[in-house]
Motif scaffolding. Sequence first.
Motif, PDB file in Angstrom:
ATOM      1  N   MET A   9       0.852  -1.194   0.000  1.00 40.97           N
ATOM      2  CA  MET A   9       0.000   0.000   0.000  1.00 40.97           C
ATOM      3  C   MET A   9       0.882   1.237   0.000  1.00 40.97           C
ATOM      4  N   ARG A  10       0.254   2.392  -0.278  1.00 43.22           N
ATOM      5  CA  ARG A  10       0.963   3.672  -0.289  1.00 43.22           C
ATOM      6  C   ARG A  10       0.819   4.344   1.078  1.00 43.22           C
ATOM      7  N   ALA A  11       1.920   4.909   1.552  1.00 46.46           N
ATOM      8  CA  ALA A  11       1.920   5.636   2.822  1.00 46.46           C
ATOM      9  C   ALA A  11       2.906   6.789   2.730  1.00 46.46           C
ATOM     10  N   PHE A  12       2.611   7.839   3.472  1.00 45.30           N
ATOM     11  CA  PHE A  12       3.504   8.994   3.540  1.00 45.30           C
ATOM     12  C   PHE A  12       4.463   8.773   4.698  1.00 45.30           C
ATOM     13  N   VAL A  13       5.761   8.834   4.414  1.00 45.15           N
ATOM     14  CA  VAL A  13       6.778   8.509   5.410  1.00 45.15           C
ATOM     15  C   VAL A  13       7.755   9.676   5.539  1.00 45.15           C
ATOM     16  N   ILE A  14       7.933  10.158   6.766  1.00 47.52           N
ATOM     17  CA  ILE A  14       8.940  11.175   7.043  1.00 47.52           C
ATOM     18  C   ILE A  14      10.210  10.459   7.482  1.00 47.52           C
ATOM     19  N   THR A  15      11.291  10.673   6.746  1.00 47.34           N
ATOM     20  CA  THR A  15      12.535   9.955   7.017  1.00 47.34           C
ATOM     21  C   THR A  15      13.575  10.803   7.743  1.00 47.34           C
ATOM     22  N   GLY A  16      13.352  12.086   7.841  1.00 47.18           N
ATOM     23  CA  GLY A  16      14.267  12.980   8.524  1.00 47.18           C
ATOM     24  C   GLY A  16      13.746  14.401   8.416  1.00 47.18           C
ATOM     25  N   PRO A  17      14.402  15.363   9.072  1.00 50.50           N
ATOM     26  CA  PRO A  17      13.936  16.747   9.004  1.00 50.50           C
ATOM     27  C   PRO A  17      13.867  17.239   7.555  1.00 50.50           C
ATOM     28  N   GLY A  18      12.670  17.611   7.119  1.00 44.58           N
ATOM     29  CA  GLY A  18      12.479  18.113   5.768  1.00 44.58           C
ATOM     30  C   GLY A  18      12.547  17.059   4.686  1.00 44.58           C
ATOM     31  N   ALA A  19      12.571  15.795   5.068  1.00 42.28           N
ATOM     32  CA  ALA A  19      12.698  14.704   4.095  1.00 42.28           C
ATOM     33  C   ALA A  19      11.527  13.747   4.240  1.00 42.28           C
ATOM     34  N   ALA A  20      10.751  13.592   3.171  1.00 44.40           N
ATOM     35  CA  ALA A  20       9.588  12.704   3.219  1.00 44.40           C
ATOM     36  C   ALA A  20       9.216  12.297   1.807  1.00 44.40           C
ATOM     37  N   ALA A  21       8.481  11.195   1.713  1.00 46.33           N
ATOM     38  CA  ALA A  21       8.048  10.704   0.403  1.00 46.33           C
ATOM     39  C   ALA A  21       6.891   9.747   0.589  1.00 46.33           C
ATOM     40  N   VAL A  22       6.135   9.569  -0.488  1.00 48.77           N
ATOM     41  CA  VAL A  22       5.126   8.517  -0.520  1.00 48.77           C
ATOM     42  C   VAL A  22       5.832   7.224  -0.894  1.00 48.77           C
ATOM     43  N   GLN A  23       5.695   6.217  -0.041  1.00 45.84           N
ATOM     44  CA  GLN A  23       6.395   4.955  -0.252  1.00 45.84           C
ATOM     45  C   GLN A  23       5.405   3.790  -0.339  1.00 45.84           C
ATOM     46  N   ASP A  24       5.846   2.715  -0.962  1.00 49.91           N
ATOM     47  CA  ASP A  24       5.107   1.462  -0.917  1.00 49.91           C
ATOM     48  C   ASP A  24       5.561   0.696   0.319  1.00 49.91           C
ATOM     49  N   VAL A  25       4.624   0.401   1.212  1.00 48.26           N
ATOM     50  CA  VAL A  25       4.939  -0.303   2.453  1.00 48.26           C
ATOM     51  C   VAL A  25       4.006  -1.505   2.574  1.00 48.26           C
ATOM     52  N   GLY A  26       4.344  -2.395   3.474  1.00 43.53           N
ATOM     53  CA  GLY A  26       3.513  -3.575   3.672  1.00 43.53           C
ATOM     54  C   GLY A  26       2.158  -3.235   4.268  1.00 43.53           C
ATOM     55  N   GLU A  27       1.135  -3.963   3.838  1.00 43.15           N
ATOM     56  CA  GLU A  27      -0.197  -3.737   4.383  1.00 43.15           C
ATOM     57  C   GLU A  27      -0.276  -4.270   5.813  1.00 43.15           C
ATOM     58  N   PRO A  28      -0.977  -3.553   6.694  1.00 46.29           N
ATOM     59  CA  PRO A  28      -1.117  -4.030   8.073  1.00 46.29           C
ATOM     60  C   PRO A  28      -2.058  -5.225   8.141  1.00 46.29           C
TER      61      PRO A  28
END
Length: 327
Positions: free
Chosen positions: A1-20
């Motif tokens: 599924m698609r999720a919005f992930v913040i990876t660090g200050p000012g750094a984020a992206a929509v990523q494909d992650v595992g479904e819960p």
Amino acid sequence: MRAFVITGPGAAAVQDVGEPVAGPGDVVVAVERAGVCGTDAEFYSGHMTYLHTGQAAYPVRIGHEWCGTVASVGVGVDPGWVGKRVTGDTMLGCGHCARCLGGRQHLCADRFEIGIRNGFPGALAQLMAVPVRSLFVLPDSVDATLGALVEPGANALRAVRAADLAPGQRVLVAGPGTIGLLAAMIAEAQGAEVHLLGEHGSDRVWTADDLPDLRWDAVIDASTGTGVPARAVDLVEPGGRVVFIGIAAHPSPVDSRALVLKDVTATGVLSGSGGLAGTIKLYASGAVDPRPLVAATVGLADAATVLSGQRLPGWGTGPKIHIDPRE
């Protein structure tokens, strides 16, 4: 599924992650709408306190103001939940400590906070797993916009309850953001005379320079100003109530002598826990309609733009932006 992930200050992206997957006592919700707030923006900027106390760490999946539909259930959960439109509590206590057993799970020392504390994934995703005990069913009259405004509305409702206003009494709400404006709406719906200290949202809006010398039966501080708490105590009528729900980035001291000598009741409000059901009822009845506070509803790809404080052409002027994770 698609999720919005913040990876660090000012750094984020929509990523494909595992479904819960729904564990025992849990459900998986297909998220329909999620709001973002100042806490989320602090995660994006890196200023969020929990990042510096060890209660949160990158990567972070934010989103604690949400609504959606139950898609699946885990072991021990009534299958009748599937298909129900719901929202839920942000604060997830351990369930067995004295605070949880006393109905104060939002103060549990070991609590998770959805999208905020101890790594619990938030609602800026297509699917989210949450405990069934945290859920509240939404009636048909509460649409997706209202559903995602239940959590901030519950914070505001708890603040208004703490102000303990009788009809006709006067309250000053400091801070014209989402919580402040919601508190103003709720207090007005309950018959109070409401004034705002700020620059937005009501006929009775004042700045720090032109605030009239009126009797303030209660003051609700929903601001982030370091000097506002002390001024709230100074302004409130002796014997009145001051409610603190805004959090400043730096210490905001209050002189306890002022509280004592004015016999003021001061209350702090953490979270909407305890106010969710009441907020749903207010919205469902039409007594409070905060939908004009939402300036725009955008997709996951625009979440970083929202969190950076930018406003795109065509968006409204309201303080709240909603995310539709399906887009």
